[in-house]
Design an enzyme around this catalytic site. Sequence first.
Site, PDB file in Angstrom:
ATOM      1  N   VAL A 102       0.858  -1.181   0.000  1.00 53.09           N
ATOM      2  CA  VAL A 102       0.000   0.000   0.000  1.00 53.09           C
ATOM      3  C   VAL A 102       0.895   1.232   0.000  1.00 53.09           C
ATOM      4  CG1 VAL A 102      -1.747   1.294   1.260  1.00 53.09           C
ATOM      5  CG2 VAL A 102      -1.871  -1.209   1.161  1.00 53.09           C
ATOM      6  N   SER A 103       0.858   1.971  -1.097  1.00 53.29           N
ATOM      7  CA  SER A 103       1.722   3.145  -1.234  1.00 53.29           C
ATOM      8  C   SER A 103       1.186   4.048  -2.330  1.00 53.29           C
ATOM      9  CB  SER A 103       3.155   2.711  -1.571  1.00 53.29           C
ATOM     10  OG  SER A 103       3.964   3.831  -1.872  1.00 53.29           O
ATOM     11  N   LEU A 156      -1.644   0.991   8.542  1.00 53.62           N
ATOM     12  CA  LEU A 156      -2.498  -0.048   7.956  1.00 53.62           C
ATOM     13  C   LEU A 156      -3.268  -0.794   9.029  1.00 53.62           C
ATOM     14  CD1 LEU A 156      -0.649  -1.817   5.001  1.00 53.62           C
ATOM     15  CD2 LEU A 156      -2.697  -0.411   4.943  1.00 53.62           C
ATOM     16  N   TYR A 157      -2.624  -1.068  10.161  1.00 55.84           N
ATOM     17  CA  TYR A 157      -3.340  -1.721  11.258  1.00 55.84           C
ATOM     18  C   TYR A 157      -4.530  -0.864  11.696  1.00 55.84           C
ATOM     19  CZ  TYR A 157       0.679  -4.891  11.928  1.00 55.84           C
ATOM     20  OH  TYR A 157       1.667  -5.836  11.777  1.00 55.84           O
ATOM     21  N   ALA A 159      -6.090   1.392   9.964  1.00 51.54           N
ATOM     22  CA  ALA A 159      -7.099   1.427   8.907  1.00 51.54           C
ATOM     23  C   ALA A 159      -7.972   0.186   8.951  1.00 51.54           C
ATOM     24  CB  ALA A 159      -6.411   1.553   7.547  1.00 51.54           C
ATOM     25  N   CYS A 489       4.768 -29.150  54.208  1.00 54.19           N
ATOM     26  CA  CYS A 489       3.784 -29.449  53.154  1.00 54.19           C
ATOM     27  C   CYS A 489       4.503 -29.984  51.919  1.00 54.19           C
ATOM     28  CB  CYS A 489       2.984 -28.198  52.809  1.00 54.19           C
ATOM     29  SG  CYS A 489       1.948 -27.594  54.151  1.00 54.19           S
TER      30      CYS A 489
END
Length: 610
Positions: A102-103, A156-157, A159, A489
Site C-alpha cells: 500500500v503506497s 495499515l493496522y 485502517a 507441606c
Amino acid sequence: MQKPVCLVVAMTPKRGIGINNGLPWPHLTTDFKHFSRVTKTTPEEASRLNGWLPRKFAKTGDSGLPSPSVGKRFNAVVMGRKTWESMPRKFRPLVDRLNIVVSSSLKEEDIAAEKPQAEGQQRVRVCASLPAALSLLEEEYKDSVDQIFVVGGAGLYEAALSLGVASHLYITRVAREFPCDVFFPAFPGDDILSNKSTAAQAAAPAESVFVPFCPELGREKDNEATYRPIFISKTFSDNGVPYDFVVLEKRRKTDDAATAEPSNAMSSLTSTRETTPVHGLQAPSSAAAIAPVLAWMDEEDRKKREQKELIRAVPHVHFRGHEEFQYLDLIADIINNGRTMDDRTGVGVISKFGCTMRYSLDQAFPLLTTKRVFWKGVLEELLWFIRGDTNANHLSEKGVKIWDKNVTREFLDSRNLPHREVGDIGPGYGFQWRHFGAAYKDMHTDYTGQGVDQLKNVIQMLRTNPTDRRMLMTAWNPAALDEMALPPCHLLCQFYVNDQKELSCIMYQRSCDVGLGVPFNIASYSLLTLMVAHVCNLKPKEFIHFMGNTHVYTNHVEALKEQLRREPRPFPIVNILNKERIKEIDDFTAEDFEVVGYVPHGRIQMEMAV
C-alpha cells in the site's frame, strides 16, 4: 461478501511495534517461524499436515508446505511501503504468498525491476489504500486467495481496525518493554497485553491508509465490537526475550463469552472451508482462524480441552497451550468435582487427591501471571531454606511475613511448643535440608557440621554421578514432626539429568493450598532447580509437581472464580547475575536474580487459613 482481514503483529505490553523503521527487540527465531506458517498456511494445507497437528513444529525455516502456483489457492499479505522497505531485499517479496504494498509513491514496475520473479510466485501488486487493496483482491483474486493478512505498519493496522474488516488478530506478545517510536493502535480487548495500556499513539504515516469509514465497502467503525482470545500458546524465549502467541477473535461486547463451545470449534478443524459470519463478513470460524498455528504446535489433550464443566477457566480460549492453564484448569476441576470437607483450620475445603502439573524451564520461568506472585517472598524464603535458617523473624524483617501467623505465641502454644520463642519454626524445611537428624535446640544455635547435609550431597552427586537415581532431598522427618511449628507441606524432591545435561526436578507436596500456596511452590522449586543447575554446570529443563491432598479453601472460591476469568500472559525469564562469582549453592544472594518480562494481572486478595 467481502473477505475478512487478519492482522499479524508482534508488540510489547505497551503496544510498541517498531523503532527507526525496524524491530525494537533482538531476533526471535520462533516468532519468524510462526509468522511464516501463519501467513503461508491455507486451511486446506493445514488440514493435510499430519492429520492436522504434528507433535513438533519443523526445526528449519522451511514451512514444509507446497508453494502456491498459479491455479492453486494461496494467502495474501498486505503491507505499507515502510514495512516493505524494512525487509532485506533477499527476503522480498515474501515467498508463497501474494504480496500487496500500500503506497501512493511506489510503482509495480519499480518493484518488479528489483529482481526476477521466481517461478510460481505471484507478482507484487501496489495499491494506493487499504480499501483499494481489498477491492483488488475481491475483483481479481476472489477464487485464488484464501486469507488476507495485514502485516504492518501502524497506519495499515489502524485502517483495518477502523474499517471494521479485521476479524482476527494474530499477536506475538513480547513480554519485555523496548524503546519504540511506533505503536499498534489501542483496541477493545488490548488488556490481553497488560493491565493498563499506556502507550502514546504514534501518528499515522503520511500515506493515505487511515480511513475512519469506507462507504464503498459498506463498513463503518463498529463501536460494539471487541476482541477476545481464542488461542494462547506456551511461552517461548530467544535472546533473553520471553514471548508467546495469541489469536484474538472479533466479537460483540454483548456476546455470551461461552457461546462458542470448544467441542464445536475443535470438531470443525476437520472442515477445509468452514466459515461463519462475523458482523457481516465472511470470516473464518474460530477453529479455522487458529488452524495455521495448530499446524505447528504440540497438541493438547483434546478430550480434556473439550470437557464441559460447570466452571471453566476462560472458556473462549479453545487452544490452551500456555502452561498456566494447568493451574487454572486444576482450580476449576476442584471447584466442580472436588469433595467438600472440614479441615484442621476450621475454614473448610473442596479437595481432590493426586494431581500433577509440569512446567518447562528451558524457555521461560513459571511465575504465574493471572495474579501477581510475591516474587520477593519466593526468593527470600528459598534462600532462607538453603541457609538452614529456622528464625522466621529474619524473613519478617525483610518484609516477607508469610510465616508470621504460624510462629505467634498463640500458634506455638497450640502446637504444644510453649518453650519456643516467637518466630522459631523448629526443625522444619531448611533445617532438614542441611542438618537432617541433628538434635534441635532453638533457632539461635549453630548447627554447622551436625546431621546430614542433603542439599550438599545432592549437588555432589549431580556433579560426579548425574545418572544416580538416589538424588533425593526430604524435609519429612517423622521423629521431629512434633517439634515443628508446621509439618512440611512440600516434603520431597528428586533430581534427574538427561543425556543433554538438562536438569529436571520432581517435588511431592502432601498438602496443597491451591489458591495461595501452590503458585508460590511452583516458583520456589523452579527457582531451586535453576540454582542447582547453575552450580552443577547443567541446563534447567522441567519442574514436575506431584500433589497429594489438593484443595481450595471455601473462603477462596469467589476470588479464584475471578482469577479464572483472566487470560494468562507470557511467563517471564529469570536471569542469574554474577554467574562467575557463584560457585556453590550458599553463594547466592537476593541481588543475584533478575526477573525479565513479568507483566501479570493484579493481585487478588485471599486470607490464609491458619
